[in-house]
Motif scaffolding. Structure first.
Motif, PDB file in Angstrom:
ATOM      1  N   VAL A 101       6.187   6.004  -2.868  1.00 17.38           N
ATOM      2  CA  VAL A 101       5.614   5.065  -1.891  1.00 17.38           C
ATOM      3  C   VAL A 101       5.784   3.637  -2.407  1.00 17.38           C
ATOM      4  O   VAL A 101       5.111   3.206  -3.335  1.00 17.38           O
ATOM      5  CB  VAL A 101       4.134   5.394  -1.612  1.00 17.38           C
ATOM      6  CG1 VAL A 101       3.523   4.340  -0.683  1.00 17.38           C
ATOM      7  CG2 VAL A 101       4.011   6.784  -0.993  1.00 17.38           C
ATOM      8  N   LYS A 106       5.680   0.716  -0.604  1.00 16.65           N
ATOM      9  CA  LYS A 106       5.098  -0.375   0.190  1.00 16.65           C
ATOM     10  C   LYS A 106       4.563  -1.483  -0.716  1.00 16.65           C
ATOM     11  O   LYS A 106       3.955  -1.186  -1.753  1.00 16.65           O
ATOM     12  CB  LYS A 106       3.982   0.170   1.084  1.00 16.65           C
ATOM     13  CG  LYS A 106       2.810   0.740   0.308  1.00 16.65           C
ATOM     14  CD  LYS A 106       1.763   1.365   1.233  1.00 16.65           C
ATOM     15  CE  LYS A 106       0.541   1.760   0.449  1.00 16.65           C
ATOM     16  NZ  LYS A 106      -0.284   2.754   1.129  1.00 16.65           N
ATOM     17  N   ILE A 148       5.019   6.297   6.594  1.00 10.96           N
ATOM     18  CA  ILE A 148       3.770   6.986   6.270  1.00 10.96           C
ATOM     19  C   ILE A 148       2.523   6.289   6.820  1.00 10.96           C
ATOM     20  O   ILE A 148       1.422   6.810   6.713  1.00 10.96           O
ATOM     21  CB  ILE A 148       3.613   7.162   4.734  1.00 10.96           C
ATOM     22  CG1 ILE A 148       3.539   5.789   4.047  1.00 10.96           C
ATOM     23  CG2 ILE A 148       4.752   7.999   4.155  1.00 10.96           C
ATOM     24  CD1 ILE A 148       3.137   5.884   2.578  1.00 10.96           C
ATOM     25  N   MET A 159       0.288  16.328   7.959  1.00 12.73           N
ATOM     26  CA  MET A 159       0.003  15.368   6.893  1.00 12.73           C
ATOM     27  C   MET A 159      -1.484  15.061   6.892  1.00 12.73           C
ATOM     28  O   MET A 159      -2.117  15.046   7.949  1.00 12.73           O
ATOM     29  CB  MET A 159       0.797  14.080   7.135  1.00 12.73           C
ATOM     30  CG  MET A 159       0.635  13.012   6.073  1.00 12.73           C
ATOM     31  SD  MET A 159      -0.730  11.888   6.347  1.00 12.73           S
ATOM     32  CE  MET A 159       0.124  10.330   6.355  1.00 12.73           C
ATOM     33  N   MET A 218      -4.838  12.924   4.453  1.00  9.31           N
ATOM     34  CA  MET A 218      -5.308  12.141   3.307  1.00  9.31           C
ATOM     35  C   MET A 218      -6.744  12.522   3.023  1.00  9.31           C
ATOM     36  O   MET A 218      -7.576  12.546   3.929  1.00  9.31           O
ATOM     37  CB  MET A 218      -5.288  10.648   3.627  1.00  9.31           C
ATOM     38  CG  MET A 218      -3.908  10.037   3.657  1.00  9.31           C
ATOM     39  SD  MET A 218      -3.963   8.434   4.479  1.00  9.31           S
ATOM     40  CE  MET A 218      -4.211   7.382   3.059  1.00  9.31           C
ATOM     41  N   MET A 249      -1.687  12.018  -3.257  1.00 10.78           N
ATOM     42  CA  MET A 249      -1.266  10.670  -3.615  1.00 10.78           C
ATOM     43  C   MET A 249      -1.452  10.522  -5.129  1.00 10.78           C
ATOM     44  O   MET A 249      -1.688  11.504  -5.826  1.00 10.78           O
ATOM     45  CB  MET A 249      -2.084   9.633  -2.837  1.00 10.78           C
ATOM     46  CG  MET A 249      -2.348  10.066  -1.408  1.00 10.78           C
ATOM     47  SD  MET A 249      -2.790   8.795  -0.216  1.00 10.78           S
ATOM     48  CE  MET A 249      -3.883   7.724  -1.064  1.00 10.78           C
ATOM     49  N   SER A 250      -1.345   9.291  -5.620  1.00 13.34           N
ATOM     50  CA  SER A 250      -1.386   9.098  -7.083  1.00 13.34           C
ATOM     51  C   SER A 250      -2.550   9.804  -7.771  1.00 13.34           C
ATOM     52  O   SER A 250      -2.375  10.438  -8.805  1.00 13.34           O
ATOM     53  CB  SER A 250      -1.449   7.611  -7.410  1.00 13.34           C
ATOM     54  OG  SER A 250      -0.231   7.006  -7.066  1.00 13.34           O
ATOM     55  N   ARG A 270       2.993  12.064  -1.826  1.00 11.11           N
ATOM     56  CA  ARG A 270       3.324  10.650  -1.568  1.00 11.11           C
ATOM     57  C   ARG A 270       2.685   9.812  -2.672  1.00 11.11           C
ATOM     58  O   ARG A 270       1.486   9.579  -2.662  1.00 11.11           O
ATOM     59  CB  ARG A 270       2.770  10.220  -0.203  1.00 11.11           C
ATOM     60  CG  ARG A 270       3.115  11.159   0.952  1.00 11.11           C
ATOM     61  CD  ARG A 270       2.433  10.686   2.236  1.00 11.11           C
ATOM     62  NE  ARG A 270       0.996  10.486   2.059  1.00 11.11           N
ATOM     63  CZ  ARG A 270       0.070  11.403   2.280  1.00 11.11           C
ATOM     64  NH1 ARG A 270       0.386  12.599   2.724  1.00 11.11           N
ATOM     65  NH2 ARG A 270      -1.205  11.131   2.071  1.00 11.11           N
ATOM     66  N   VAL A 271       3.498   9.377  -3.623  1.00 11.32           N
ATOM     67  CA  VAL A 271       2.944   8.741  -4.819  1.00 11.32           C
ATOM     68  C   VAL A 271       3.413   7.286  -4.922  1.00 11.32           C
ATOM     69  O   VAL A 271       4.622   7.022  -4.965  1.00 11.32           O
ATOM     70  CB  VAL A 271       3.342   9.531  -6.084  1.00 11.32           C
ATOM     71  CG1 VAL A 271       2.772   8.873  -7.324  1.00 11.32           C
ATOM     72  CG2 VAL A 271       2.863  10.979  -5.984  1.00 11.32           C
ATOM     73  N   GLY A 272       2.456   6.380  -4.932  1.00 11.73           N
ATOM     74  CA  GLY A 272       2.770   4.956  -4.998  1.00 11.73           C
ATOM     75  C   GLY A 272       2.410   4.333  -6.329  1.00 11.73           C
ATOM     76  O   GLY A 272       3.247   4.162  -7.222  1.00 11.73           O
ATOM     77  N   SER A 273       1.142   3.992  -6.502  1.00 15.61           N
ATOM     78  CA  SER A 273       0.725   3.203  -7.663  1.00 15.61           C
ATOM     79  C   SER A 273       0.997   3.888  -9.004  1.00 15.61           C
ATOM     80  O   SER A 273       1.254   3.199  -9.995  1.00 15.61           O
ATOM     81  CB  SER A 273      -0.740   2.795  -7.533  1.00 15.61           C
ATOM     82  OG  SER A 273      -1.518   3.873  -7.097  1.00 15.61           O
ATOM     83  N   ARG A 306      -0.565  -2.345  -6.365  1.00 10.86           N
ATOM     84  CA  ARG A 306       0.124  -3.165  -5.363  1.00 10.86           C
ATOM     85  C   ARG A 306      -0.435  -4.576  -5.364  1.00 10.86           C
ATOM     86  O   ARG A 306      -1.635  -4.767  -5.493  1.00 10.86           O
ATOM     87  CB  ARG A 306      -0.048  -2.541  -3.967  1.00 10.86           C
ATOM     88  CG  ARG A 306       0.753  -1.291  -3.788  1.00 10.86           C
ATOM     89  CD  ARG A 306       0.496  -0.686  -2.419  1.00 10.86           C
ATOM     90  NE  ARG A 306      -0.772   0.013  -2.338  1.00 10.86           N
ATOM     91  CZ  ARG A 306      -0.942   1.289  -2.672  1.00 10.86           C
ATOM     92  NH1 ARG A 306       0.056   1.998  -3.122  1.00 10.86           N
ATOM     93  NH2 ARG A 306      -2.115   1.857  -2.555  1.00 10.86           N
TER      94      ARG A 306
HETATM   95  C1  LIG Z   1      -0.276   3.893   0.173  1.00 14.57           C
HETATM   96  C2  LIG Z   1      -0.207   5.297   0.601  1.00 14.57           C
HETATM   97  C3  LIG Z   1       0.083   6.313  -0.328  1.00 14.57           C
HETATM   98  C4  LIG Z   1       0.238   6.066  -1.817  1.00 14.57           C
HETATM   99  O1  LIG Z   1      -0.981   5.784  -2.389  1.00 14.57           O
HETATM  100  P1  LIG Z   1      -1.145   5.699  -4.004  1.00 14.57           P
HETATM  101  O2  LIG Z   1      -2.578   5.928  -4.216  1.00 14.57           O
HETATM  102  O3  LIG Z   1      -0.687   4.335  -4.391  1.00 14.57           O
HETATM  103  O4  LIG Z   1      -0.299   6.765  -4.582  1.00 14.57           O
HETATM  104  C5  LIG Z   1       0.206   7.609   0.152  1.00 14.57           C
HETATM  105  N1  LIG Z   1       0.052   7.896   1.455  1.00 14.57           N
HETATM  106  C6  LIG Z   1      -0.225   6.958   2.380  1.00 14.57           C
HETATM  107  C7  LIG Z   1      -0.383   7.355   3.786  1.00 14.57           C
HETATM  108  C8  LIG Z   1      -0.369   5.623   1.975  1.00 14.57           C
HETATM  109  O5  LIG Z   1      -0.652   4.699   2.899  1.00 14.57           O
END
Ligand SMILES: *Cc1c(COP(=O)(O)O)cnc(C)c1O
Length: 222
Positions: A24, A26, A68, A152, A154, A196-197, A212-215, A221
């Motif tokens: 991820v 963004k 996403i 999907m 969260m 996620m993370s 879905r892994v971002g940080s 961010r």
């Molecule tokens: C930002 C986001 C993520 C990633 O989140 P992290 O906690 O940074 O891994 C995953 N899924 C969705 C829908 C997001 O908006």
């Protein structure tokens, strides 16, 4: 601080081969994305249309872009020509619009239905009840240009792992129920995007097929 390459190497050890990792990206720079790309990553997730369009334009064409975030209907046509998977279909109206734009592009677009499993008001998605109603009324012939390939969700933003586990397992159960009801094509309704993370290992334990892994990859961010 670890580099992006170190983060990816660490995270990859926790993700089985058959599970997809969406990086991820963004709010992160194109340089950061290229760093992950150079580690072999090809799936990237973005949550804002304008940002996605800029990155798509500039970055290597073998990247598979996943959308996403909450998607406004009036922006659908901008991403439909190239997007690889839309994770966040949260209304019938949005699905209708994706089908309409995909038809114009003569392209079948893969989507997931977003389900609201968290105990938080601000997260988008169908409630489990709304999803059941949608499934009961669903007619595949009305959507020739979309492939509904899974769900999907969260989890709630909380330290309570028991709660997160409950939310993931309830989504997983819903996914299995819909799968066995055969409302959607069996060959293609296969994906459960959750984790996620902070919670992806728990999501994998509970049946996730896409995390879905971002940080944890790119850092916090800005
Ligand atoms: C930002 C986001 C993520 C990633 O989140 P992290 O906690 O940074 O891994 C995953 N899924 C969705 C829908 C997001 O908006």
């Amino acid at each position: 601080m670890n580099t992006i390459a170190q983060n990816i190497a660490q995270i990859r050890t926790q993700i089985p081969q058959n599970i997809n990792l969406v990086c991820v990206s963004k709010f992160h720079s194109q340089e950061a994305i290229l760093e992950a790309y150079n580690c072999g990553e090809r799936l990237f997730g973005e949550s804002r249309v304008q940002e996605l369009l800029l990155k798509y334009n500039d970055l290597p064409k073998d990247i598979q872009w996943h959308f996403i975030g909450h998607l406004q209907r009036n922006k659908v046509r901008q991403i439909v020509p190239f997007v690889s998977l839309i994770h966040s279909v949260d209304s019938v109206e949005l699905l209708d619009e994706i089908n309409r734009c995909a038809a114009k592009n003569n392209r079948v677009v893969k989507v997931l239905l977003q389900v609201h499993i968290a105990q938080e008001e601000h997260k988008f998605g169908f409630s489990p009840e709304e999803l059941k109603v949608f499934c009961n009324n669903y007619k595949a012939q009305e959507y020739p240009y979309v492939t509904i390939s899974g769900l999907m969700g969260m989890a709630t933003f909380t330290d309570d792992t028991e709660q997160i586990k409950r939310e993931f397992s309830s989504l997983s159960r819903l996914f299995s129920e819909i799968q066995s009801s055969k409302v959607f094509c069996e060959e293609t309704f296969k994906d459960l995007s959750m984790g996620m993370s902070d919670d992806f290992p728990l999501a994998i334990e509970n049946g996730s097929t896409i995390v879905r892994v971002g940080s944890a990859i790119f850092g916090v961010r800005c």
